[in-house]
Write a protein that holds these residues in place. Sequence first.
Motif, PDB file in Angstrom:
ATOM      1  N   TYR A  71       0.824  -1.205   0.000  1.00  0.00           N
ATOM      2  CA  TYR A  71       0.000   0.000   0.000  1.00  0.00           C
ATOM      3  C   TYR A  71       0.861   1.259   0.000  1.00  0.00           C
ATOM      4  N   VAL A  72       0.278   2.342  -0.527  1.00  0.00           N
ATOM      5  CA  VAL A  72       0.870   3.672  -0.459  1.00  0.00           C
ATOM      6  C   VAL A  72      -0.015   4.486   0.471  1.00  0.00           C
ATOM      7  N   SER A  73       0.584   5.082   1.481  1.00  0.00           N
ATOM      8  CA  SER A  73      -0.165   5.927   2.411  1.00  0.00           C
ATOM      9  C   SER A  73      -0.163   7.341   1.849  1.00  0.00           C
ATOM     10  N   PHE A  74      -1.338   7.811   1.428  1.00  0.00           N
ATOM     11  CA  PHE A  74      -1.450   9.093   0.750  1.00  0.00           C
ATOM     12  C   PHE A  74      -2.321  10.049   1.559  1.00  0.00           C
ATOM     13  N   PRO A  75      -1.915  11.320   1.686  1.00  0.00           N
ATOM     14  CA  PRO A  75      -2.700  12.283   2.473  1.00  0.00           C
ATOM     15  C   PRO A  75      -4.145  12.396   1.962  1.00  0.00           C
ATOM     16  N   LEU A  76      -5.040  12.666   2.863  1.00  0.00           N
ATOM     17  CA  LEU A  76      -6.477  12.835   2.640  1.00  0.00           C
ATOM     18  C   LEU A  76      -7.217  11.519   2.408  1.00  0.00           C
ATOM     19  N   ILE A  77      -6.651  10.602   1.629  1.00  0.00           N
ATOM     20  CA  ILE A  77      -7.396   9.385   1.255  1.00  0.00           C
ATOM     21  C   ILE A  77      -6.910   8.127   1.971  1.00  0.00           C
ATOM     22  N   GLY A  78      -5.780   8.204   2.678  1.00  0.00           N
ATOM     23  CA  GLY A  78      -5.274   7.056   3.426  1.00  0.00           C
ATOM     24  C   GLY A  78      -4.517   6.066   2.563  1.00  0.00           C
ATOM     25  N   SER A  79      -4.606   4.790   2.916  1.00  0.00           N
ATOM     26  CA  SER A  79      -3.849   3.741   2.234  1.00  0.00           C
ATOM     27  C   SER A  79      -4.521   3.351   0.920  1.00  0.00           C
ATOM     28  N   VAL A  80      -3.707   3.280  -0.128  1.00  0.00           N
ATOM     29  CA  VAL A  80      -4.187   2.897  -1.459  1.00  0.00           C
ATOM     30  C   VAL A  80      -3.389   1.676  -1.901  1.00  0.00           C
ATOM     31  N   SER A  81      -4.084   0.631  -2.302  1.00  0.00           N
ATOM     32  CA  SER A  81      -3.426  -0.590  -2.763  1.00  0.00           C
ATOM     33  C   SER A  81      -2.645  -0.313  -4.046  1.00  0.00           C
ATOM     34  N   ALA A  82      -1.373  -0.711  -4.070  1.00  0.00           N
ATOM     35  CA  ALA A  82      -0.526  -0.473  -5.242  1.00  0.00           C
ATOM     36  C   ALA A  82       0.076  -1.766  -5.792  1.00  0.00           C
ATOM     37  N   ARG A  83       0.179  -2.808  -4.983  1.00  0.00           N
ATOM     38  CA  ARG A  83       0.842  -4.053  -5.399  1.00  0.00           C
ATOM     39  C   ARG A  83       0.159  -4.643  -6.638  1.00  0.00           C
ATOM     40  N   GLY A  84       0.976  -4.876  -7.657  1.00  0.00           N
ATOM     41  CA  GLY A  84       0.480  -5.479  -8.889  1.00  0.00           C
ATOM     42  C   GLY A  84      -0.098  -4.502  -9.887  1.00  0.00           C
ATOM     43  N   ASP A  85      -0.265  -3.244  -9.490  1.00  0.00           N
ATOM     44  CA  ASP A  85      -0.811  -2.231 -10.399  1.00  0.00           C
ATOM     45  C   ASP A  85       0.286  -1.660 -11.290  1.00  0.00           C
ATOM     46  N   THR A  86      -0.126  -1.184 -12.479  1.00  0.00           N
ATOM     47  CA  THR A  86       0.780  -0.389 -13.304  1.00  0.00           C
ATOM     48  C   THR A  86       0.729   1.035 -12.766  1.00  0.00           C
ATOM     49  N   ILE A  87       1.614   1.865 -13.241  1.00  0.00           N
ATOM     50  CA  ILE A  87       1.637   3.267 -12.816  1.00  0.00           C
ATOM     51  C   ILE A  87       0.326   3.946 -13.200  1.00  0.00           C
ATOM     52  N   GLN A  88      -0.170   3.680 -14.412  1.00  0.00           N
ATOM     53  CA  GLN A  88      -1.408   4.294 -14.871  1.00  0.00           C
ATOM     54  C   GLN A  88      -2.597   3.859 -14.005  1.00  0.00           C
ATOM     55  N   GLN A  89      -2.645   2.606 -13.599  1.00  0.00           N
ATOM     56  CA  GLN A  89      -3.732   2.131 -12.748  1.00  0.00           C
ATOM     57  C   GLN A  89      -3.722   2.842 -11.391  1.00  0.00           C
ATOM     58  N   LEU A  90      -2.517   3.021 -10.821  1.00  0.00           N
ATOM     59  CA  LEU A  90      -2.431   3.710  -9.533  1.00  0.00           C
ATOM     60  C   LEU A  90      -2.796   5.189  -9.672  1.00  0.00           C
ATOM     61  N   GLU A  91      -2.395   5.827 -10.770  1.00  0.00           N
ATOM     62  CA  GLU A  91      -2.791   7.222 -11.011  1.00  0.00           C
ATOM     63  C   GLU A  91      -4.311   7.346 -11.021  1.00  0.00           C
ATOM     64  N   THR A  92      -4.975   6.429 -11.695  1.00  0.00           N
ATOM     65  CA  THR A  92      -6.441   6.440 -11.781  1.00  0.00           C
ATOM     66  C   THR A  92      -7.075   6.228 -10.411  1.00  0.00           C
ATOM     67  N   LYS A  93      -6.525   5.296  -9.612  1.00  0.00           N
ATOM     68  CA  LYS A  93      -7.052   5.027  -8.265  1.00  0.00           C
ATOM     69  C   LYS A  93      -6.965   6.270  -7.377  1.00  0.00           C
ATOM     70  N   ILE A  94      -5.782   6.884  -7.355  1.00  0.00           N
ATOM     71  CA  ILE A  94      -5.571   8.048  -6.482  1.00  0.00           C
ATOM     72  C   ILE A  94      -6.453   9.208  -6.936  1.00  0.00           C
ATOM     73  N   ALA A  95      -6.509   9.462  -8.247  1.00  0.00           N
ATOM     74  CA  ALA A  95      -7.352  10.553  -8.757  1.00  0.00           C
ATOM     75  C   ALA A  95      -8.818  10.295  -8.408  1.00  0.00           C
ATOM     76  N   GLY A  96      -9.264   9.058  -8.536  1.00  0.00           N
ATOM     77  CA  GLY A  96     -10.645   8.714  -8.211  1.00  0.00           C
ATOM     78  C   GLY A  96     -10.972   8.947  -6.743  1.00  0.00           C
ATOM     79  N   GLN A  97     -10.051   8.585  -5.856  1.00  0.00           N
ATOM     80  CA  GLN A  97     -10.269   8.799  -4.420  1.00  0.00           C
ATOM     81  C   GLN A  97     -10.258  10.291  -4.070  1.00  0.00           C
ATOM     82  N   LEU A  98      -9.358  11.053  -4.701  1.00  0.00           N
ATOM     83  CA  LEU A  98      -9.297  12.498  -4.441  1.00  0.00           C
ATOM     84  C   LEU A  98     -10.543  13.206  -4.958  1.00  0.00           C
ATOM     85  N   ARG A  99     -11.150  12.668  -6.005  1.00  0.00           N
ATOM     86  CA  ARG A  99     -12.360  13.254  -6.598  1.00  0.00           C
ATOM     87  C   ARG A  99     -13.566  13.112  -5.647  1.00  0.00           C
TER      88      ARG A  99
END
Length: 191
Positions: A71-99
Amino acid sequence: MALEKLRTAAALCLIGLALTLSGCSGYRPAPDAFHKAVVQPYRLDSGDNLRITVFEQDDLTNTYVVDQAGYVSFPLIGSVSARGDTIQQLETKIAGQLRKGYLRDPDVSIQVDRHRSFFILGEVNAAGQYSYVPGMNVQNAIAIAGGYTARANQSNVDITRKVSGEVLTGRVPISDPILAGDTIYVRERLF
């Protein structure tokens, strides 16, 4: 006559020894999935350092580590699963949570700041853990580890690699590429 029987017995012993040694070699050619992983997009895992940039949000832009649990611990949204994701998939996850109540239209960009390490064991002068650089092959890894010992098999190595969540081991030539997280084992030669 006795000399001929002795030669026959010696030949049979040598054949038996050769068969025994070949059975103990544990030779496993690398499976197809092993080589396909090299041409796939980079998959994130524990130990990767990521430079995450959120456009016009200096407080959120920083370097983050994928932790042991993946996991990546990111401000405002907390822990985001990153294992096995591509960079683009993680960008989409973080942007979606921030939205979801934090930013109207977040623009997230991720770069791998430092890849997770690779490991090299066996007949090298300085076995251990080393920083991975994209584009490395087995020969580069051996050079980083101080080169071969006098007893090393210099034609091929065994690599253990995680592919789609499964741990695979296979024998490859020293010209093969390696990936971050690989464990390379340089075997001892027989003679």
